[in-house]
Design a protein around this motif. Structure first.
Motif, PDB file in Angstrom:
ATOM      1  N   PRO A   4      74.438 -50.106  -8.904  1.00  0.00           N
ATOM      2  CA  PRO A   4      74.802 -50.972 -10.273  1.00  0.00           C
ATOM      3  C   PRO A   4      75.265 -52.298  -9.341  1.00  0.00           C
ATOM      4  N   LYS A   5      75.560 -53.089 -10.886  1.00  0.00           N
ATOM      5  CA  LYS A   5      76.151 -54.111 -11.025  1.00  0.00           C
ATOM      6  C   LYS A   5      77.474 -54.407  -9.826  1.00  0.00           C
ATOM      7  N   LEU A   6      77.779 -53.287 -10.268  1.00  0.00           N
ATOM      8  CA  LEU A   6      79.868 -53.825 -10.037  1.00  0.00           C
ATOM      9  C   LEU A   6      79.648 -52.456  -9.725  1.00  0.00           C
ATOM     10  N   SER A   7      80.824 -51.966  -8.874  1.00  0.00           N
ATOM     11  CA  SER A   7      81.417 -50.977  -8.779  1.00  0.00           C
ATOM     12  C   SER A   7      83.063 -50.621  -9.113  1.00  0.00           C
ATOM     13  N   VAL A   8      83.481 -50.961 -10.139  1.00  0.00           N
ATOM     14  CA  VAL A   8      85.453 -50.740 -10.666  1.00  0.00           C
ATOM     15  C   VAL A   8      85.930 -49.841  -9.598  1.00  0.00           C
ATOM     16  N   ILE A   9      87.068 -50.076  -8.827  1.00  0.00           N
ATOM     17  CA  ILE A   9      87.856 -49.409  -8.229  1.00  0.00           C
ATOM     18  C   ILE A   9      89.046 -49.440  -8.841  1.00  0.00           C
ATOM     19  N   ILE A  10      89.931 -48.389  -9.396  1.00  0.00           N
ATOM     20  CA  ILE A  10      90.725 -48.174 -10.005  1.00  0.00           C
ATOM     21  C   ILE A  10      91.469 -47.592  -8.963  1.00  0.00           C
ATOM     22  N   SER A  11      93.318 -48.240  -8.691  1.00  0.00           N
ATOM     23  CA  SER A  11      94.340 -46.986  -8.021  1.00  0.00           C
ATOM     24  C   SER A  11      94.847 -46.664  -8.545  1.00  0.00           C
ATOM     25  N   THR A  12      95.272 -46.009  -8.363  1.00  0.00           N
ATOM     26  CA  THR A  12      96.486 -44.695  -9.346  1.00  0.00           C
ATOM     27  C   THR A  12      96.827 -44.224  -8.634  1.00  0.00           C
ATOM     28  N   TYR A  13      98.123 -43.408  -9.153  1.00  0.00           N
ATOM     29  CA  TYR A  13      99.322 -42.271  -8.207  1.00  0.00           C
ATOM     30  C   TYR A  13     100.059 -41.520  -9.352  1.00  0.00           C
ATOM     31  N   ASN A  14      99.476 -40.397 -10.302  1.00  0.00           N
ATOM     32  CA  ASN A  14      99.999 -39.514 -10.653  1.00  0.00           C
ATOM     33  C   ASN A  14     100.552 -40.062 -12.524  1.00  0.00           C
ATOM     34  N   LYS A  15      99.796 -41.048 -13.025  1.00  0.00           N
ATOM     35  CA  LYS A  15      99.706 -41.594 -14.161  1.00  0.00           C
ATOM     36  C   LYS A  15      98.344 -41.134 -15.071  1.00  0.00           C
ATOM     37  N   PRO A  16      97.992 -39.854 -15.294  1.00  0.00           N
ATOM     38  CA  PRO A  16      96.958 -39.468 -16.023  1.00  0.00           C
ATOM     39  C   PRO A  16      96.782 -39.995 -17.558  1.00  0.00           C
ATOM     40  N   LYS A  17      97.647 -39.888 -18.262  1.00  0.00           N
ATOM     41  CA  LYS A  17      97.839 -40.258 -18.974  1.00  0.00           C
ATOM     42  C   LYS A  17      97.834 -41.979 -19.310  1.00  0.00           C
ATOM     43  N   ASP A  18      98.109 -42.690 -18.558  1.00  0.00           N
ATOM     44  CA  ASP A  18      97.714 -44.310 -18.445  1.00  0.00           C
ATOM     45  C   ASP A  18      95.987 -44.508 -17.933  1.00  0.00           C
ATOM     46  N   LEU A  19      95.568 -43.761 -16.749  1.00  0.00           N
ATOM     47  CA  LEU A  19      94.381 -43.436 -16.232  1.00  0.00           C
ATOM     48  C   LEU A  19      93.190 -43.394 -17.460  1.00  0.00           C
ATOM     49  N   SER A  20      94.318 -42.720 -18.224  1.00  0.00           N
ATOM     50  CA  SER A  20      92.346 -42.042 -19.250  1.00  0.00           C
ATOM     51  C   SER A  20      92.548 -43.384 -20.481  1.00  0.00           C
ATOM     52  N   LEU A  21      94.016 -43.946 -20.622  1.00  0.00           N
ATOM     53  CA  LEU A  21      93.772 -44.799 -21.092  1.00  0.00           C
ATOM     54  C   LEU A  21      92.712 -46.272 -20.645  1.00  0.00           C
ATOM     55  N   VAL A  22      92.899 -46.230 -19.119  1.00  0.00           N
ATOM     56  CA  VAL A  22      91.911 -47.590 -18.992  1.00  0.00           C
ATOM     57  C   VAL A  22      90.625 -46.921 -18.304  1.00  0.00           C
ATOM     58  N   LEU A  23      90.364 -46.180 -18.620  1.00  0.00           N
ATOM     59  CA  LEU A  23      89.106 -45.605 -18.460  1.00  0.00           C
ATOM     60  C   LEU A  23      88.278 -45.678 -20.148  1.00  0.00           C
ATOM     61  N   HIS A  24      89.113 -45.575 -20.540  1.00  0.00           N
ATOM     62  CA  HIS A  24      88.800 -45.516 -22.641  1.00  0.00           C
ATOM     63  C   HIS A  24      88.127 -46.983 -22.312  1.00  0.00           C
ATOM     64  N   GLY A  25      89.384 -48.078 -21.209  1.00  0.00           N
ATOM     65  CA  GLY A  25      88.819 -49.157 -21.848  1.00  0.00           C
ATOM     66  C   GLY A  25      87.841 -49.978 -20.885  1.00  0.00           C
ATOM     67  N   TYR A  26      87.183 -48.981 -20.065  1.00  0.00           N
ATOM     68  CA  TYR A  26      85.411 -49.302 -19.617  1.00  0.00           C
ATOM     69  C   TYR A  26      84.298 -48.793 -20.604  1.00  0.00           C
ATOM     70  N   LEU A  27      85.044 -47.587 -21.234  1.00  0.00           N
ATOM     71  CA  LEU A  27      84.337 -47.261 -22.086  1.00  0.00           C
ATOM     72  C   LEU A  27      83.490 -48.527 -23.063  1.00  0.00           C
ATOM     73  N   GLU A  28      84.078 -49.378 -23.524  1.00  0.00           N
ATOM     74  CA  GLU A  28      84.173 -50.100 -24.757  1.00  0.00           C
ATOM     75  C   GLU A  28      83.413 -51.855 -23.590  1.00  0.00           C
ATOM     76  N   GLN A  29      83.134 -51.797 -22.681  1.00  0.00           N
ATOM     77  CA  GLN A  29      82.835 -52.414 -21.894  1.00  0.00           C
ATOM     78  C   GLN A  29      81.201 -53.072 -22.457  1.00  0.00           C
ATOM     79  N   THR A  30      80.902 -54.211 -22.809  1.00  0.00           N
ATOM     80  CA  THR A  30      79.838 -54.643 -23.213  1.00  0.00           C
ATOM     81  C   THR A  30      78.514 -55.262 -22.190  1.00  0.00           C
ATOM     82  N   GLU A  31      79.146 -54.891 -20.908  1.00  0.00           N
ATOM     83  CA  GLU A  31      77.983 -54.864 -19.793  1.00  0.00           C
ATOM     84  C   GLU A  31      78.341 -53.285 -19.192  1.00  0.00           C
TER      85      GLU A  31
END
Length: 272
Positions: A4-31
């Motif tokens: 892949p052109k890029l690896s997105v490394i997302i740090s997290t700790y016990n925030k599944p709700k926030d993390l889910s929102l963030v992942l939806h943000g990556y679904l919207e990426q133009t690249e």
């Protein structure tokens, strides 16, 4: 395997709700040519279950790198995530930072050899953070200054992070007095350079642990590019119970040694 052109490394700790929102943000990426690696510092099974459901529903490959909860060990899990990555170029961010749809595209467009990209975030207050939903992310309303103000966000000069394009974007990146640093919420660099300095120093707890890596990269000859008005994330509100004054002082000492001794490769990193 296609790299892949890029690896997105997302740090997290016990925030599944926030993390889910963030992942939806990556679904919207133009690249679309990127992978996601979750650097999980010991979350409970709730996060794992959310990731499994998300991957199944959205047909997206997510690598979940996890270790047992032993307190704040973010640097250790990030090093493990680096080794798991398949791209030559790595974007580091947090599980509470929502990416604007052009974030991955911009990181790829602006990257340069022997440099790293220093982004930033726009911090949402608690009231606005609680209003963020998947439809709002799809609409990109949370990156719109007028919408944020209508929901109760105080508008200061920092709103320019969301409203700068073209000449204004260049001008503010060029003439800002804010120093370009390696801040883990929104920063990217070449994997080969990060490996050359042996990744993150695993002795470090919360407070400047990201910046110390950037300081060693600079010692190695990798220069930062200021891109805080180009690389856009909004940061969801949260408390920081893991803040520790003693750990912060210890981190400052390590960073001081890194600068004075011009240390490039930590003895306490990926290979220790």
């Amino acid at each position: 395997m296609t790299i892949p052109k890029l690896s997105v490394i997302i740090s997290t700790y016990n925030k599944p709700k926030d993390l889910s929102l963030v992942l939806h943000g990556y679904l919207e990426q133009t690249e679309k040519d990127f992978e996601i690696i979750i650097a999980d510092d010991g979350s409970t099974e709730e996060t794992q279950q959310m990731l499994a459901k998300f991957s199944e529903k959205h047909n997206i490959k997510i690598y979940h790198v996890w270790h047992k909860d032993q307190g704040f060990q973010k640097t250790k899990i990030l090093n493990k995530a680096i080794l798991q990555s398949n791209s030559n170029y790595l974007l580091f961010t947090d599980g509470d930072c929502l990416p604007r749809k052009d974030l991955v595209k911009k990181h790829i467009e602006l990257r340069r050899d022997k440099h790293f990209l220093s982004g930033s975030y726009y911090k949402l207050n608690e009231q606005v953070s609680e209003t963020i939903t998947i439809p709002i992310i799809k609409e990109q309303s949370c990156f719109n200054a007028k919408w944020l103000k209508s929901k109760g966000q105080d508008v200061t000069f920092k709103i320019n992070k969301l409203t700068s394009f073209g000449f204004k974007e260049w001008f503010l990146n060029t003439f800002t007095t804010t120093k370009a640093t390696w801040d883990g919420c929104n920063v990217s660099g070449w994997k080969k350079d990060i490996l050359a300095v042996n990744g993150f120093d695993e002795r470090m707890q919360y407070g400047g642990e990201d910046r110390e890596l950037g300081e060693r990269l600079v010692n190695y000859g990798v220069q930062p590019i200021q891109a805080r008005y180009s690389l856009v994330c909004v940061h969801l509100h949260h408390d920081r119970p893991y803040k520790n004054d003693e750990a912060f002082k210890a981190n400052l000492l390590i960073r001081s040694q890194t600068k004075k001794q011009r240390i490039i490769k930590t003895k306490y990193g990926i290979n220790s």
